[in-house]
Design an enzyme around this catalytic site. Structure first.
Site, short mmCIF file in Angstrom:
data_model
loop_
_atom_site.label_atom_id
_atom_site.label_comp_id
_atom_site.label_asym_id
_atom_site.label_seq_id
_atom_site.Cartn_x
_atom_site.Cartn_y
_atom_site.Cartn_z
N VAL A 18 0.92 -1.37 0.16
CA VAL A 18 0.34 -0.19 0.01
C VAL A 18 1.08 1.61 -0.28
O VAL A 18 1.75 1.11 0.92
CB VAL A 18 -1.00 -0.02 0.88
CG1 VAL A 18 -0.20 -0.23 2.48
CG2 VAL A 18 -1.66 1.51 0.98
N CYS A 33 4.08 0.90 1.84
CA CYS A 33 4.94 -0.05 1.20
C CYS A 33 4.72 -1.99 2.28
O CYS A 33 5.68 -2.57 2.02
CB CYS A 33 5.52 0.08 1.38
SG CYS A 33 6.17 1.64 0.04
#
Length: 220
Positions: A75, A170
Site C-alpha cells: 500500500v 509499502c
C-alpha cells in the site's frame, strides 16, 4: 547509439483512476514503433494497494479512497505535494531488464536529491529511495509485454503527512516518511520536475520532447 525519443506529458492534478486506466489503454494499444512517454502528475488523495497487497496494511483509510491496482508492491499514498512519474517505456527496445529498470529509477531519484546536497540510498529488498532510514520516494511498477507502466511517487511538499500514518507504508509497520522540503530542499514541484526528468533521461538514454495536452486515452 542515438537516444530514443520520449514524449513528456505534464498532466497537472488528476484523480488517480482515470490516469491508471489511461496507462493500461496506452500500454495495450502501443506497437513496436510507439514512442515512449513519461507522464508527470499530481494526484488527488488516494491509497493504492498492489496486486499482492494485504488489506491489513491499510489501518484507517477514513475519507481517503482505497483502490486495488495492478502494480507490484503493497500500500502507498498519493496526494498533493507529490511528484508522480509514470514511465511508459519499451524495455525490449531499450534492452533493459526489470531489475535494472528499478535500479535506474532509484538512481534518477538519488541523483535528483544530490542536486540539493541530500544523500539518499536504495535498500535491498525494499524498492524505493531513503534518506536517514525514512522513505522519500516509493516505487510500484508493472511490465506487460515488455512495456512498463505505473512508476514512482516522490514526496516534495505534501499538504500533510497524516495520511501516511493511516497505513503501513509499502507494508512496513512504523516506516517513517520524509519529504524534500523537510530536508532543506525546495517545496515547489515545478523546481524539482525538470531535474528529475533530466535524471530519468540520462538513466534511460532518452531524448525528451515535451508535448501539450493530455494523452489520447485520458482525453477521450
Amino acid at each position: 547509439m542515438s537516444a530514443q525519443t520520449c514524449i513528456v506529458r505534464d498532466l497537472g492534478r488528476q484523480p488517480y483512476e482515470p490516469v491508471w486506466r489511461a496507462m493500461q489503454a496506452f500500454t495495450d494499444a502501443r506497437g513496436d514503433d510507439t514512442a515512449d512517454e513519461l507522464w508527470v502528475v499530481e494526484h488527488d488523495p488516494v491509497f493504492t494497494l498492489g496486486q499482492a497487497g494485504k488489506p491489513e496494511h491499510v489501518l484507517m483509510p477514513g475519507e481517503i479512497p482505497v483502490l486495488h491496482v495492478d502494480r507490484g508492491g503493497q500500500v502507498t499514498y498519493h496526494g498533493p505535494g507529490q511528484i508522480v512519474v509514470y514511465p511508459l517505456l519499451d524495455l525490449k527496445r531499450l534492452k533493459i531488464g526489470v531489475r535494472d529498470y528499478v535500479c535506474r529509477i532509484e538512481q534518477a531519484i538519488i541523483d535528483t536529491l544530490a542536486e540539493w546536497n541530500i544523500d539518499a540510498v536504495r535498500r535491498e529488498g525494499a524498492p524505493g529511495v531513503y534518506v536517514n532510514s525514512a522513505k522519500i520516494a516509493a516505487l510500484g511498477i508493472r511490465v506487460r509485454r515488455g512495456c512498463t507502466f505505473h512508476g514512482l511517487a516522490f514526496n516534495i511538499a505534501p499538504e500533510s503527512t497524516a495520511p501516511f500514518l493511516r497505513i503501513n507504508p509499502c507494508g512496513y509497520e512504523g516506516l517513517q516518511v520524509v519529504a524534500l522540503q523537510d530536508l532543506g530542499g525546495p517545496s515547489s514541484l515545478e523546481a524539482v520536475k525538470p531535474v528529475l526528468l533530466e535524471a530519468l533521461a540520462r538513466q534511460f538514454g532518452l531524448a525528451l520532447r515535451h508535448a501539450d495536452g493530455l494523452p489520447a486515452p485520458l482525453a477521450a
